[in-house]
Design a protein around this motif. Structure first.
Motif, PDB file in Angstrom:
ATOM      1  N   LEU A  14       0.829  -1.219   0.000  1.00  0.00           N
ATOM      2  CA  LEU A  14       0.000   0.000   0.000  1.00  0.00           C
ATOM      3  C   LEU A  14       0.861   1.265   0.000  1.00  0.00           C
ATOM      4  CD1 LEU A  14      -2.947  -0.960   2.395  1.00  0.00           C
ATOM      5  CD2 LEU A  14      -3.031  -0.701  -0.079  1.00  0.00           C
ATOM      6  N   GLN A  15       2.012   1.212   0.630  1.00  0.00           N
ATOM      7  CA  GLN A  15       2.860   2.408   0.650  1.00  0.00           C
ATOM      8  C   GLN A  15       3.523   2.659  -0.709  1.00  0.00           C
ATOM      9  OE1 GLN A  15       5.588   2.179   3.956  1.00  0.00           O
ATOM     10  NE2 GLN A  15       4.056   2.984   5.381  1.00  0.00           N
ATOM     11  N   GLU A  16       3.752   1.605  -1.440  1.00  0.00           N
ATOM     12  CA  GLU A  16       4.330   1.754  -2.771  1.00  0.00           C
ATOM     13  C   GLU A  16       3.293   2.171  -3.810  1.00  0.00           C
ATOM     14  OE1 GLU A  16       7.820  -1.677  -2.373  1.00  0.00           O
ATOM     15  OE2 GLU A  16       6.106  -1.978  -3.741  1.00  0.00           O
ATOM     16  N   ARG A  17       2.059   1.884  -3.561  1.00  0.00           N
ATOM     17  CA  ARG A  17       0.998   2.079  -4.563  1.00  0.00           C
ATOM     18  C   ARG A  17       0.833   3.554  -4.908  1.00  0.00           C
ATOM     19  NH1 ARG A  17      -5.240   0.568  -3.362  1.00  0.00           N
ATOM     20  NH2 ARG A  17      -4.903   2.277  -1.867  1.00  0.00           N
ATOM     21  N   GLU A  18       0.567   3.800  -6.230  1.00  0.00           N
ATOM     22  CA  GLU A  18       0.215   5.120  -6.723  1.00  0.00           C
ATOM     23  C   GLU A  18      -0.978   4.994  -7.652  1.00  0.00           C
ATOM     24  OE1 GLU A  18       4.600   7.338  -6.662  1.00  0.00           O
ATOM     25  OE2 GLU A  18       3.467   7.198  -8.539  1.00  0.00           O
ATOM     26  N   ILE A  19      -1.931   5.878  -7.463  1.00  0.00           N
ATOM     27  CA  ILE A  19      -3.141   5.869  -8.308  1.00  0.00           C
ATOM     28  C   ILE A  19      -3.182   7.207  -9.036  1.00  0.00           C
ATOM     29  CG2 ILE A  19      -5.659   5.653  -8.401  1.00  0.00           C
ATOM     30  CD1 ILE A  19      -5.493   4.218  -5.661  1.00  0.00           C
ATOM     31  N   GLU A  20      -3.177   7.161 -10.363  1.00  0.00           N
ATOM     32  CA  GLU A  20      -3.198   8.389 -11.140  1.00  0.00           C
ATOM     33  C   GLU A  20      -4.565   9.046 -11.026  1.00  0.00           C
ATOM     34  OE1 GLU A  20       0.516   9.014 -12.124  1.00  0.00           O
ATOM     35  OE2 GLU A  20      -1.083  10.274 -12.958  1.00  0.00           O
ATOM     36  N   PRO A  21      -4.595  10.344 -10.694  1.00  0.00           N
ATOM     37  CA  PRO A  21      -5.902  11.019 -10.626  1.00  0.00           C
ATOM     38  C   PRO A  21      -6.459  11.249 -12.031  1.00  0.00           C
ATOM     39  CG  PRO A  21      -4.110  12.560 -10.176  1.00  0.00           C
ATOM     40  CD  PRO A  21      -3.488  11.220 -10.325  1.00  0.00           C
TER      41      PRO A  21
ATOM     42  N   ALA B  33       0.161  13.910  -5.966  1.00  0.00           N
ATOM     43  CA  ALA B  33      -1.243  13.495  -6.121  1.00  0.00           C
ATOM     44  C   ALA B  33      -1.399  11.969  -6.229  1.00  0.00           C
ATOM     45  CB  ALA B  33      -1.870  14.198  -7.311  1.00  0.00           C
ATOM     46  N   PRO B  34      -0.598  11.248  -7.022  1.00  0.00           N
ATOM     47  CA  PRO B  34      -0.816   9.794  -7.141  1.00  0.00           C
ATOM     48  C   PRO B  34      -0.697   9.065  -5.813  1.00  0.00           C
ATOM     49  CG  PRO B  34       0.592  10.572  -8.901  1.00  0.00           C
ATOM     50  CD  PRO B  34       0.438  11.713  -7.953  1.00  0.00           C
ATOM     51  N   LYS B  35       0.314   9.405  -5.035  1.00  0.00           N
ATOM     52  CA  LYS B  35       0.481   8.738  -3.740  1.00  0.00           C
ATOM     53  C   LYS B  35      -0.645   9.130  -2.779  1.00  0.00           C
ATOM     54  CE  LYS B  35       5.052   7.108  -2.827  1.00  0.00           C
ATOM     55  NZ  LYS B  35       6.364   7.292  -2.215  1.00  0.00           N
ATOM     56  N   LEU B  37      -3.662  10.024  -3.506  1.00  0.00           N
ATOM     57  CA  LEU B  37      -4.926   9.390  -3.909  1.00  0.00           C
ATOM     58  C   LEU B  37      -4.954   7.952  -3.398  1.00  0.00           C
ATOM     59  CD1 LEU B  37      -7.581   9.550  -5.392  1.00  0.00           C
ATOM     60  CD2 LEU B  37      -6.390   9.059  -7.536  1.00  0.00           C
ATOM     61  N   SER B  38      -3.803   7.303  -3.435  1.00  0.00           N
ATOM     62  CA  SER B  38      -3.683   5.946  -2.884  1.00  0.00           C
ATOM     63  C   SER B  38      -3.986   5.957  -1.392  1.00  0.00           C
ATOM     64  CB  SER B  38      -2.275   5.408  -3.132  1.00  0.00           C
ATOM     65  OG  SER B  38      -2.087   4.211  -2.420  1.00  0.00           O
ATOM     66  N   ARG B  41      -7.629   6.342  -0.913  1.00  0.00           N
ATOM     67  CA  ARG B  41      -8.327   5.123  -1.365  1.00  0.00           C
ATOM     68  C   ARG B  41      -8.311   4.036  -0.302  1.00  0.00           C
ATOM     69  NH1 ARG B  41     -10.836   1.552  -2.011  1.00  0.00           N
ATOM     70  NH2 ARG B  41     -11.287   0.243  -3.852  1.00  0.00           N
ATOM     71  N   GLN B  42      -7.337   4.080   0.596  1.00  0.00           N
ATOM     72  CA  GLN B  42      -7.263   3.098   1.682  1.00  0.00           C
ATOM     73  C   GLN B  42      -8.463   3.227   2.615  1.00  0.00           C
ATOM     74  OE1 GLN B  42      -3.489   3.715   3.659  1.00  0.00           O
ATOM     75  NE2 GLN B  42      -2.350   3.393   1.759  1.00  0.00           N
ATOM     76  N   MET B  54      -9.154  13.713  -1.781  1.00  0.00           N
ATOM     77  CA  MET B  54      -7.772  14.121  -2.072  1.00  0.00           C
ATOM     78  C   MET B  54      -7.709  15.588  -2.494  1.00  0.00           C
ATOM     79  SD  MET B  54      -5.276  13.134  -5.210  1.00  0.00           S
ATOM     80  CE  MET B  54      -6.249  14.190  -6.232  1.00  0.00           C
TER      81      MET B  54
END
Lengths: 260, 190
Positions: A14-21, B33-35, B37-38, B41-42, B54
């Motif tokens: 989870l700490q490594e994860r990145e979600i593109e907005p 932003a990507p981190k 948003l993650s 999402r948790q 976010m």
């Protein structure tokens, strides 16, 4: 592979994860930032308006304070003047006192005429020049005594102004004397009417000077009243001077005839 | 040297963004932003709602950017803001509820071991199944590294409630993983 704790696995992943907005994400955020900037600028404008208003109020309070002080001072002056005026009124318009003054005036006039008569009789030769001087001096002495009475009555705590007035009066006297002398040089004899005219003019100048010196804050009620009174009592003054002149003429002719 | 230069670059960028430079703000947004948003999402199941959370978090970041004194990690500072924003969102929607506390002092918690690593999507699915209260405490403790005292302050619950929520969350997770037949049991006490 070593077995790993479930929670460590979760943490790592989870700490490594990145979600593109989404593509519109920044636009939405920018719009929100813009509205917040406008709000803060409006707030700062209102603060500036409030601060300037408070500043204006403070300045106005200081200015208004000064005006109130000056207004109070002027009212104090006005009150003083009315008090003086009342005093003068009491002096000038109360019947008894005016009578007293007039009787005093007449006494002074009588005294001066008596003195004059004595002077004219005692003197061996009466030169026409002197008569005008004597008349002038008698007039002046009468006038001075009257003026002094008024000045004494209306005495305020400003001796400097009184001395200036006296100085002006003396100067006027000297001026009248000079004018009479010049008339005498032109003509052998100066008539009483001419002398009276010069004296009246001098009086007028003195009264106007008094009014001018008042500087619009303080009206010399004495001067005004004297002026009015002089107009009212013109007949009495004329009578006095006429009496003086007649008496003097009679004495002079008598002496001349005797000598002849 | 690279780390130092990177830090200096971050410092300039943050300083400019705090003064209201739009370009610098955009750059910061693109970097983090990507981190973030993650992170959101948790706590929030829906991706779209997570993105809204976010964005509101970033709005607060840029509003209070001048208060960041470059003491500690900038990413950690943003992360805390995002977590607070997620908690506020859940409270507003009344989705944050906790069970009554139980006496867990003498309970034994089992550590779950995995044979193979789980993929992040699987992990997210397992966590999403948990009730909101359990999930919140579990993520804060296990993923973010918060202590029970910090969790109790953040969520305005007692420490014993925080411990019980964590116990229940772990129990439920174990059950779910067992169902997938990918775990080996252990008997180590915690």
């Amino acid at each position: 592979m070593e077995p790993m704790k479930f929670e460590d696995n979760i943490r790592e992943k989870l700490q490594e994860r990145e979600i593109e907005p989404s593509k519109d994400a920044w636009k939405k955020l920018d719009a929100q930032l813009q509205t917040s900037r406008e709000k803060s600028s409006n707030r700062s404008i209102w603060f500036a308006v409030a601060a300037s208003f408070i500043g204006i109020l403070i300045i106005a309070s200081f200015l208004f304070k000064d005006e109130v002080i000056t207004l109070q001072n002027t009212t104090d002056l006005v009150i003083e003047n009315t008090d003086e005026f009342d005093n003068k009124k009491e002096i000038l318009f109360s019947d008894e006192e005016t009578k007293n003054i007039r009787t005093k005036e007449s006494k002074i006039v009588e005294n001066t005429t008596q003195k004059e008569n004595q002077l004219t009789i005692n003197e061996s030769a009466i030169i026409p020049k002197n008569t005008s001087d004597i008349a002038k001096t008698s007039d002046n002495s009468v006038k001075k005594s009257i003026q002094k009475k008024y000045i004494e009555k209306s005495e305020t705590n400003k001796p400097i102004e009184d001395t200036n007035e006296n100085l002006f009066i003396d100067l006027k006297v000297i001026e009248v004397v000079a004018q009479v002398k010049s008339l005498q040089k032109e003509k052998e004899r100066v008539s009483n009417e001419e002398i009276n005219a010069l004296l009246l003019k001098a009086q007028w100048d003195i009264q106007t000077q008094k009014i001018i010196n008042g500087k619009f804050k303080k009206v010399d009620a004495t001067a005004l009243l004297y002026e009015v009174e002089s107009e009212l009592e013109k007949s009495f003054r004329d009578q006095v001077f006429e009496a003086l002149g007649d008496g003097f003429e009679k004495v002079r002719t008598a002496v001349v005839e005797r000598n002849n | 040297m690279k780390v130092v230069s990177l830090h200096k670059n971050y410092q300039k960028l943050i300083t400019k963004a705090s003064k209201g430079y739009k370009r610098s703000q955009h750059q910061l947004f693109e970097l983090f932003a990507p981190k973030m948003l993650s992170v959101c999402r948790q706590y929030v199941k829906n991706n779209e709602i997570a993105e809204e959370v976010m964005l509101s978090g970033f709005l607060k970041v840029f509003s209070h950017l001048s208060s960041f004194k470059f003491e500690g990690s900038f990413e950690g500072w943003i992360r805390r803001i995002m977590i607070n924003e997620a908690i506020s969102h859940l409270r507003k929607n009344k989705r944050l509820q906790f069970d009554q506390q139980e006496n867990l002092e003498n309970s034994i918690d089992h550590v779950t071991y995995l044979e193979t690593k789980l993929e992040v999507e699987e992990i997210q699915k397992i966590i999403d199944v948990l009730p909101q209260g359990y999930k919140m405490v579990f993520v804060l403790y296990a993923v973010e590294g918060y202590k029970h005292s910090e969790i109790s302050e953040l969520l305005q619950i007692s420490e014993s409630t925080s411990k019980s929520q964590l116990f229940k969350a772990r129990k439920m997770l174990r059950t779910n993983i067992e169902k997938q037949n990918i775990v080996n049991y252990g008997t180590h006490e915690i």
